[in-house]
Write a protein that holds these residues in place. Structure first.
Motif, mmCIF file in Angstrom:
data_model
loop_
_atom_site.group_PDB
_atom_site.id
_atom_site.type_symbol
_atom_site.label_atom_id
_atom_site.label_comp_id
_atom_site.label_asym_id
_atom_site.label_seq_id
_atom_site.Cartn_x
_atom_site.Cartn_y
_atom_site.Cartn_z
ATOM 1 N N LEU A 7 0.854 -1.192 0.000
ATOM 2 C CA LEU A 7 0.000 0.000 0.000
ATOM 3 C C LEU A 7 0.884 1.234 0.000
ATOM 4 O O LEU A 7 1.727 1.408 0.884
ATOM 5 C CB LEU A 7 -0.910 0.004 1.226
ATOM 6 C CG LEU A 7 -1.920 1.151 1.337
ATOM 7 C CD1 LEU A 7 -2.872 1.157 0.141
ATOM 8 C CD2 LEU A 7 -2.710 1.042 2.644
ATOM 9 N N PHE A 8 0.693 2.078 -0.996
ATOM 10 C CA PHE A 8 1.449 3.317 -1.157
ATOM 11 C C PHE A 8 0.451 4.471 -1.119
ATOM 12 O O PHE A 8 -0.445 4.554 -1.972
ATOM 13 C CB PHE A 8 2.199 3.299 -2.490
ATOM 14 C CG PHE A 8 3.025 4.519 -2.761
ATOM 15 C CD1 PHE A 8 4.323 4.609 -2.318
ATOM 16 C CD2 PHE A 8 2.501 5.579 -3.484
ATOM 17 C CE1 PHE A 8 5.098 5.729 -2.587
ATOM 18 C CE2 PHE A 8 3.257 6.705 -3.761
ATOM 19 C CZ PHE A 8 4.560 6.779 -3.306
ATOM 20 N N LEU A 9 0.579 5.344 -0.128
ATOM 21 C CA LEU A 9 -0.388 6.416 0.070
ATOM 22 C C LEU A 9 0.034 7.675 -0.679
ATOM 23 O O LEU A 9 1.159 8.155 -0.535
ATOM 24 C CB LEU A 9 -0.533 6.735 1.554
ATOM 25 C CG LEU A 9 -1.019 5.589 2.444
ATOM 26 C CD1 LEU A 9 -1.110 6.050 3.897
ATOM 27 C CD2 LEU A 9 -2.366 5.047 1.974
ATOM 28 N N THR A 16 -2.039 8.090 9.144
ATOM 29 C CA THR A 16 -2.279 7.520 10.472
ATOM 30 C C THR A 16 -3.022 6.190 10.400
ATOM 31 O O THR A 16 -3.046 5.439 11.376
ATOM 32 C CB THR A 16 -3.081 8.496 11.351
ATOM 33 O OG1 THR A 16 -4.322 8.810 10.689
ATOM 34 C CG2 THR A 16 -2.297 9.771 11.602
ATOM 35 N N ARG A 17 -3.593 5.880 9.243
ATOM 36 C CA ARG A 17 -4.340 4.630 9.066
ATOM 37 C C ARG A 17 -3.540 3.565 8.327
ATOM 38 O O ARG A 17 -4.044 2.463 8.092
ATOM 39 C CB ARG A 17 -5.645 4.905 8.310
ATOM 40 C CG ARG A 17 -6.599 5.849 9.010
ATOM 41 C CD ARG A 17 -7.840 6.113 8.164
ATOM 42 N NE ARG A 17 -8.551 4.879 7.844
ATOM 43 C CZ ARG A 17 -9.553 4.800 6.970
ATOM 44 N NH1 ARG A 17 -9.932 5.886 6.318
ATOM 45 N NH2 ARG A 17 -10.154 3.647 6.727
ATOM 46 N N LEU A 18 -2.313 3.880 7.965
ATOM 47 C CA LEU A 18 -1.545 2.955 7.136
ATOM 48 C C LEU A 18 -1.446 1.566 7.762
ATOM 49 O O LEU A 18 -1.712 0.551 7.103
ATOM 50 C CB LEU A 18 -0.137 3.507 6.890
ATOM 51 C CG LEU A 18 0.797 2.565 6.111
ATOM 52 C CD1 LEU A 18 0.326 2.406 4.668
ATOM 53 C CD2 LEU A 18 2.238 3.087 6.149
ATOM 54 N N GLY A 19 -1.049 1.498 9.019
ATOM 55 C CA GLY A 19 -0.864 0.208 9.660
ATOM 56 C C GLY A 19 -2.151 -0.588 9.749
ATOM 57 O O GLY A 19 -2.162 -1.807 9.501
ATOM 58 N N LEU A 129 1.123 -3.682 14.474
ATOM 59 C CA LEU A 129 1.000 -3.150 13.126
ATOM 60 C C LEU A 129 -0.153 -2.161 12.989
ATOM 61 O O LEU A 129 0.001 -1.097 12.373
ATOM 62 C CB LEU A 129 0.827 -4.295 12.124
ATOM 63 C CG LEU A 129 0.481 -3.915 10.677
ATOM 64 C CD1 LEU A 129 1.541 -3.000 10.083
ATOM 65 C CD2 LEU A 129 0.317 -5.169 9.826
ATOM 66 N N ALA A 130 -1.299 -2.466 13.548
ATOM 67 C CA ALA A 130 -2.489 -1.629 13.346
ATOM 68 C C ALA A 130 -2.317 -0.221 13.893
ATOM 69 O O ALA A 130 -3.057 0.689 13.501
ATOM 70 C CB ALA A 130 -3.712 -2.293 13.980
ATOM 71 N N ARG A 131 -1.359 -0.009 14.777
ATOM 72 C CA ARG A 131 -1.143 1.320 15.369
ATOM 73 C C ARG A 131 -0.072 2.126 14.632
ATOM 74 O O ARG A 131 0.175 3.278 14.993
ATOM 75 C CB ARG A 131 -0.750 1.173 16.838
ATOM 76 C CG ARG A 131 -1.804 0.505 17.717
ATOM 77 C CD ARG A 131 -1.423 0.573 19.183
ATOM 78 N NE ARG A 131 -0.166 -0.101 19.464
ATOM 79 C CZ ARG A 131 -0.052 -1.410 19.728
ATOM 80 N NH1 ARG A 131 -1.138 -2.175 19.699
ATOM 81 N NH2 ARG A 131 1.120 -1.947 20.003
ATOM 82 N N MET A 132 0.547 1.545 13.638
ATOM 83 C CA MET A 132 1.653 2.210 12.967
ATOM 84 C C MET A 132 1.148 3.149 11.875
ATOM 85 O O MET A 132 0.106 2.930 11.275
ATOM 86 C CB MET A 132 2.610 1.173 12.369
ATOM 87 C CG MET A 132 3.284 0.317 13.417
ATOM 88 S SD MET A 132 4.453 -0.862 12.680
ATOM 89 C CE MET A 132 4.997 -1.740 14.170
ATOM 90 N N SER A 133 1.920 4.182 11.619
ATOM 91 C CA SER A 133 1.572 5.159 10.593
ATOM 92 C C SER A 133 2.757 5.333 9.655
ATOM 93 O O SER A 133 3.888 4.963 9.971
ATOM 94 C CB SER A 133 1.181 6.499 11.219
ATOM 95 O OG SER A 133 2.257 7.037 11.962
ATOM 96 N N GLY A 134 2.472 5.909 8.486
ATOM 97 C CA GLY A 134 3.539 6.142 7.529
ATOM 98 C C GLY A 134 2.995 6.376 6.140
ATOM 99 O O GLY A 134 1.789 6.552 5.937
ATOM 100 N N ALA A 267 -10.382 -5.373 -0.958
ATOM 101 C CA ALA A 267 -11.819 -5.083 -0.910
ATOM 102 C C ALA A 267 -12.221 -4.148 0.225
ATOM 103 O O ALA A 267 -13.233 -3.456 0.118
ATOM 104 C CB ALA A 267 -12.613 -6.386 -0.806
ATOM 105 N N GLY A 268 -11.450 -4.090 1.305
ATOM 106 C CA GLY A 268 -11.802 -3.244 2.435
ATOM 107 C C GLY A 268 -11.193 -1.862 2.411
ATOM 108 O O GLY A 268 -11.410 -1.068 3.345
ATOM 109 N N LEU A 269 -10.440 -1.527 1.385
ATOM 110 C CA LEU A 269 -9.796 -0.217 1.330
ATOM 111 C C LEU A 269 -10.818 0.891 1.079
ATOM 112 O O LEU A 269 -11.808 0.680 0.371
ATOM 113 C CB LEU A 269 -8.740 -0.195 0.224
ATOM 114 C CG LEU A 269 -7.507 -1.064 0.450
ATOM 115 C CD1 LEU A 269 -6.647 -1.100 -0.810
ATOM 116 C CD2 LEU A 269 -6.682 -0.554 1.636
ATOM 117 N N PRO A 270 -10.594 2.078 1.637
ATOM 118 C CA PRO A 270 -11.544 3.175 1.424
ATOM 119 C C PRO A 270 -11.598 3.579 -0.047
ATOM 120 O O PRO A 270 -10.562 3.701 -0.709
ATOM 121 C CB PRO A 270 -10.983 4.300 2.299
ATOM 122 C CG PRO A 270 -9.530 3.982 2.464
ATOM 123 C CD PRO A 270 -9.459 2.485 2.493
#
Length: 292
Positions: A7-9, A16-19, A129-134, A267-270
């Motif tokens: 995933l590349f933002l 803040t939602r990356l992880g 992982l779920a708390r990580m950002s980047g 499928a779950g990505l915004p």
């Protein structure tokens, strides 16, 4: 068959939602590789500092390092991220490499890399992982069909600063490539063919190639069936071999670029319902980059 995700933002508001987004993508791929999992996250770097992600065995007091090296330490289970002034990095590396109870997993300005034995959800939870950002992240869940199930053999593999690679497939000429790279001074920690691919790209990058140029060279030099997802400090790349028998799907919106071994990882990505969905073409380099 292994599962890979990336995933590349493009939109910094999502950082803040990356992880959390990567965790969901990787967890969906559990059936593809239940033996081990890992991920690399490109978060914020500290100017003038180098990050060491290390795996430590009981008995090594990682919290003793700050006083000795002007470092900061963040513990994540049996891994830790040590941020040290660049002027002290070589000194710290020498100390860590002498310790049999420490393994250097990765180094870089922004990248942190974690991997371990177990299901993707368990490994991700273990390291937070779920708390990580980047800005971008890549992940892998492994089916160890040709080697022992070990943390060392888990993906991603990092063979250069802020560089890592995950791989679905197998290389047929990795032993020849490994020998050539060793003569060029590249060091390997395992016999995994994916580490050879990572070392090949790192060597090309050190020679001055850009990521897309290094991936283009791989089409001539690496034989086999493979899909690579690669991260650098500022870039994100995807490459399939000329036959492209390994499944792959990508999605692109104004906010992100995403890769998955299958669509359900995306499928779950915004905003996925409005994304441009496509299968990456064989032997074509896909590459995105943004400022550090």
């Amino acid at each position: 068959m292994c599962g890979i995700a990336g995933l590349f933002l493009k939109n910094t508001a999502l950082e803040t939602r990356l992880g959390a987004l990567m965790a969901d993508m990787l967890n969906v791929l559990t059936e593809r590789g239940p033996d081990s999992a890992g991920f690399a996250v490109y978060g914020s770097g500290m100017p003038g500092c180098v990050k060491f992600t290390v795996r430590v065995q009981p008995g090594f007091d990682v919290l003793s390092l700050p006083a000795k090296f002007d470092a900061t330490v963040a513990e994540h289970g049996d891994h830790a991220v040590i941020s040290v002034p660049a002027a002290r990095a070589l000194e710290l590396r020498a100390v860590l490499e002498r310790r049999p109870d420490v393994t250097i997993v990765s180094t870089g300005n922004r990248m942190e890399l974690f991997k371990g034995i177990g299901l993707p959800e368990d490994v991700g939870t273990r390291f937070g992982l779920a708390r990580m950002s980047g800005s971008h992240a890549i992940g892998h869940t492994r089916m160890a069909t040709e080697s022992a199930v070990t943390t060392e053999g888990a993906h991603p593999f990092s063979t250069g600063a802020d560089q890592c690679l995950v791989h679905n497939g197998s290389l047929s000429n990795h032993n020849d490539v490994r020998r050539n790279l060793i003569r060029e001074g590249v060091h390997f920690a395992t016999q995994n063919d994916t580490e050879v691919a990572a070392g090949y790209l790192s060597h090309k990058l050190r020679e001055g190639a850009k990521l897309d140029e290094a991936l283009t060279s791989a089409l001539n030099d690496l034989d086999g069936f493979y899909t690579f997802v690669v991260g650098t400090e500022t870039g994100f790349g995807v490459l399939r071999d000329p036959v492209a028998c390994k499944p792959a799907v990508m999605a692109e919106t104004d906010d992100y670029v995403a890769f998955g071994s299958e669509y359900r990882a995306l499928a779950g990505l915004p905003g996925i319902e409005a994304a441009h969905l496509f299968e990456p073409e064989p032997a074509k380099v896909y590459f995105w980059e943004r400022a550090a």
